[in-house]
Design a protein around this motif. Structure first.
Motif, PDB file in Angstrom:
ATOM      1  N   ARG A   1      33.159  35.613  24.977  1.00 13.89           N
ATOM      2  CA  ARG A   1      33.506  34.400  24.231  1.00 13.89           C
ATOM      3  C   ARG A   1      32.326  33.853  23.449  1.00 13.89           C
ATOM      4  NH1 ARG A   1      37.332  30.664  28.023  1.00 13.89           N
ATOM      5  NH2 ARG A   1      39.120  32.035  27.975  1.00 13.89           N
ATOM      6  N   VAL A   2      31.175  33.774  24.090  1.00 15.02           N
ATOM      7  CA  VAL A   2      30.008  33.186  23.440  1.00 15.02           C
ATOM      8  C   VAL A   2      29.191  34.243  22.724  1.00 15.02           C
ATOM      9  CG1 VAL A   2      27.886  31.879  23.850  1.00 15.02           C
ATOM     10  CG2 VAL A   2      29.946  31.351  25.150  1.00 15.02           C
ATOM     11  N   LYS A   3      29.010  35.373  23.370  1.00 15.55           N
ATOM     12  CA  LYS A   3      28.327  36.504  22.750  1.00 15.55           C
ATOM     13  C   LYS A   3      28.950  37.770  23.308  1.00 15.55           C
ATOM     14  CE  LYS A   3      24.478  36.550  25.998  1.00 15.55           C
ATOM     15  NZ  LYS A   3      23.033  36.543  26.146  1.00 15.55           N
ATOM     16  N   ALA A   4      28.614  38.891  22.732  1.00 13.09           N
ATOM     17  CA  ALA A   4      29.215  40.155  23.151  1.00 13.09           C
ATOM     18  C   ALA A   4      29.048  40.364  24.653  1.00 13.09           C
ATOM     19  CB  ALA A   4      28.577  41.306  22.395  1.00 13.09           C
ATOM     20  N   GLY A   5      30.107  40.812  25.305  1.00 14.20           N
ATOM     21  CA  GLY A   5      30.036  41.031  26.741  1.00 14.20           C
ATOM     22  C   GLY A   5      31.207  41.849  27.242  1.00 14.20           C
ATOM     23  N   LYS A   6      31.063  42.348  28.450  1.00 15.74           N
ATOM     24  CA  LYS A   6      32.120  43.133  29.094  1.00 15.74           C
ATOM     25  C   LYS A   6      32.282  42.622  30.509  1.00 15.74           C
ATOM     26  CE  LYS A   6      31.294  47.302  26.436  1.00 15.74           C
ATOM     27  NZ  LYS A   6      31.029  48.733  26.457  1.00 15.74           N
ATOM     28  N   CYS A   7      33.448  42.859  31.054  1.00 14.95           N
ATOM     29  CA  CYS A   7      33.730  42.472  32.431  1.00 14.95           C
ATOM     30  C   CYS A   7      34.184  43.707  33.194  1.00 14.95           C
ATOM     31  CB  CYS A   7      34.820  41.399  32.462  1.00 14.95           C
ATOM     32  SG  CYS A   7      35.219  40.837  34.117  1.00 14.95           S
ATOM     33  N   TYR A   8      33.501  44.017  34.284  1.00 17.09           N
ATOM     34  CA  TYR A   8      33.849  45.171  35.105  1.00 17.09           C
ATOM     35  C   TYR A   8      34.370  44.677  36.450  1.00 17.09           C
ATOM     36  CZ  TYR A   8      31.077  47.786  31.748  1.00 17.09           C
ATOM     37  OH  TYR A   8      30.584  48.344  30.595  1.00 17.09           O
ATOM     38  N   HIS A   9      35.528  45.164  36.850  1.00 17.90           N
ATOM     39  CA  HIS A   9      36.098  44.849  38.160  1.00 17.90           C
ATOM     40  C   HIS A   9      35.926  46.076  39.039  1.00 17.90           C
ATOM     41  CE1 HIS A   9      37.773  41.212  36.513  1.00 17.90           C
ATOM     42  NE2 HIS A   9      38.421  41.893  35.591  1.00 17.90           N
ATOM     43  N   LEU A  10      35.142  45.936  40.084  1.00 15.30           N
ATOM     44  CA  LEU A  10      34.885  47.072  40.979  1.00 15.30           C
ATOM     45  C   LEU A  10      35.923  47.072  42.091  1.00 15.30           C
ATOM     46  CD1 LEU A  10      31.010  46.747  41.152  1.00 15.30           C
ATOM     47  CD2 LEU A  10      32.389  48.155  39.622  1.00 15.30           C
ATOM     48  N   ILE A  11      37.111  47.561  41.751  1.00 12.38           N
ATOM     49  CA  ILE A  11      38.234  47.573  42.687  1.00 12.38           C
ATOM     50  C   ILE A  11      39.028  48.857  42.437  1.00 12.38           C
ATOM     51  CG2 ILE A  11      39.709  46.225  41.136  1.00 12.38           C
ATOM     52  CD1 ILE A  11      40.842  44.866  43.636  1.00 12.38           C
ATOM     53  N   ILE A  12      39.510  49.466  43.500  1.00  9.65           N
ATOM     54  CA  ILE A  12      40.266  50.710  43.343  1.00  9.65           C
ATOM     55  C   ILE A  12      41.695  50.400  42.914  1.00  9.65           C
ATOM     56  CG2 ILE A  12      38.808  52.024  44.917  1.00  9.65           C
ATOM     57  CD1 ILE A  12      40.884  51.604  47.097  1.00  9.65           C
ATOM     58  N   SER A  13      42.281  51.290  42.129  1.00  8.36           N
ATOM     59  CA  SER A  13      43.615  51.073  41.565  1.00  8.36           C
ATOM     60  C   SER A  13      44.693  50.764  42.601  1.00  8.36           C
ATOM     61  CB  SER A  13      44.032  52.276  40.722  1.00  8.36           C
ATOM     62  OG  SER A  13      43.184  52.393  39.618  1.00  8.36           O
ATOM     63  N   PRO A  14      44.746  51.488  43.750  1.00  7.59           N
ATOM     64  CA  PRO A  14      45.792  51.152  44.722  1.00  7.59           C
ATOM     65  C   PRO A  14      45.684  49.713  45.234  1.00  7.59           C
ATOM     66  CG  PRO A  14      44.854  53.289  45.244  1.00  7.59           C
ATOM     67  CD  PRO A  14      44.001  52.693  44.159  1.00  7.59           C
ATOM     68  N   LEU A  15      44.463  49.225  45.400  1.00  5.12           N
ATOM     69  CA  LEU A  15      44.280  47.853  45.872  1.00  5.12           C
ATOM     70  C   LEU A  15      44.652  46.853  44.789  1.00  5.12           C
ATOM     71  CD1 LEU A  15      43.394  45.944  48.098  1.00  5.12           C
ATOM     72  CD2 LEU A  15      41.042  46.208  47.318  1.00  5.12           C
ATOM     73  N   LEU A  16      44.405  47.198  43.542  1.00  3.41           N
ATOM     74  CA  LEU A  16      44.734  46.316  42.433  1.00  3.41           C
ATOM     75  C   LEU A  16      46.222  45.984  42.418  1.00  3.41           C
ATOM     76  CD1 LEU A  16      43.727  44.848  39.902  1.00  3.41           C
ATOM     77  CD2 LEU A  16      44.176  46.942  38.620  1.00  3.41           C
ATOM     78  N   SER A  17      47.065  46.962  42.684  1.00  4.14           N
ATOM     79  CA  SER A  17      48.507  46.716  42.676  1.00  4.14           C
ATOM     80  C   SER A  17      48.962  45.879  43.873  1.00  4.14           C
ATOM     81  CB  SER A  17      49.267  48.040  42.639  1.00  4.14           C
ATOM     82  OG  SER A  17      49.019  48.780  43.814  1.00  4.14           O
ATOM     83  N   GLU A  18      48.133  45.806  44.916  1.00  3.06           N
ATOM     84  CA  GLU A  18      48.485  45.024  46.109  1.00  3.06           C
ATOM     85  C   GLU A  18      47.989  43.579  46.053  1.00  3.06           C
ATOM     86  OE1 GLU A  18      47.118  47.037  49.598  1.00  3.06           O
ATOM     87  OE2 GLU A  18      48.078  48.917  49.046  1.00  3.06           O
ATOM     88  N   LEU A  19      47.193  43.248  45.035  1.00  2.43           N
ATOM     89  CA  LEU A  19      46.672  41.882  44.937  1.00  2.43           C
ATOM     90  C   LEU A  19      47.788  40.881  44.707  1.00  2.43           C
ATOM     91  CD1 LEU A  19      43.524  42.328  42.668  1.00  2.43           C
ATOM     92  CD2 LEU A  19      43.590  42.030  45.143  1.00  2.43           C
ATOM     93  N   GLU A  20      47.577  39.674  45.207  1.00  2.00           N
ATOM     94  CA  GLU A  20      48.524  38.588  44.958  1.00  2.00           C
ATOM     95  C   GLU A  20      48.524  38.278  43.460  1.00  2.00           C
ATOM     96  OE1 GLU A  20      50.515  36.977  47.126  1.00  2.00           O
ATOM     97  OE2 GLU A  20      49.830  38.315  48.703  1.00  2.00           O
ATOM     98  N   PRO A  21      49.687  37.957  42.886  1.00  2.00           N
ATOM     99  CA  PRO A  21      49.709  37.643  41.455  1.00  2.00           C
ATOM    100  C   PRO A  21      48.950  36.350  41.135  1.00  2.00           C
ATOM    101  CG  PRO A  21      51.918  37.509  42.395  1.00  2.00           C
ATOM    102  CD  PRO A  21      51.008  37.981  43.468  1.00  2.00           C
ATOM    103  N   GLU A  22      49.033  35.356  42.010  1.00  2.00           N
ATOM    104  CA  GLU A  22      48.376  34.063  41.818  1.00  2.00           C
ATOM    105  C   GLU A  22      47.590  33.720  43.081  1.00  2.00           C
ATOM    106  OE1 GLU A  22      48.532  32.034  39.099  1.00  2.00           O
ATOM    107  OE2 GLU A  22      49.747  33.507  38.033  1.00  2.00           O
TER     108      GLU A  22
END
Length: 83
Positions: free
Chosen positions: A24-45
Motif C-alpha cells: 500500500r505504501v511502498k512495494a511489498g509482498k506478503c508470504y503466508h507460511l502455511i501448508i495448503s491442507p491446513l489453509l482449507s481448514e482455517l475458520e473463514p472469520e
C-alpha cells in the motif's frame, strides 16, 4: 485464574486482509507460511476476542476502579463526570 488471550492460527479473512496491506505504501509482498491442507481448514472469520474470555472480572475491576476514583474526588470535594 486470570483470564488471558491465547495465540491461535489466523483465519482466512485475516490472511486475506494482511495480504491486502502489502504494497500500500511502498512495494511489498506478503508470504503466508502455511501448508495448503491446513489453509482449507482455517475458520473463514476470526472469533471475536470478547467471546473467548469471561468479561465478568473485567467488569468488576472497572467498577472497583471507578468507585475508588469517585472516593478520591469526593475526598477532595470535586465532582467527576463519567460518560
Amino acid at each position: 485464574s486470570l483470564p488471558h488471550l491465547t495465540t491461535v492460527i489466523a483465519s482466512r479473512s485475516s490472511l486475506k486482509q494482511r495480504a491486502g496491506r502489502a504494497g500500500r505504501v511502498k512495494a511489498g509482498k506478503c508470504y503466508h507460511l502455511i501448508i495448503s491442507p491446513l489453509l482449507s481448514e482455517l475458520e473463514p472469520e476470526p472469533t471475536p476476542e470478547m467471546l473467548t474470555i469471561p468479561l465478568d472480572t473485567v467488569g468488576l475491576r472497572a467498577r472497583v476502579a471507578l468507585e475508588a476514583a469517585d472516593g478520591e474526588t469526593a475526598a477532595r470535594g470535586t465532582t467527576k463526570t463519567i460518560l
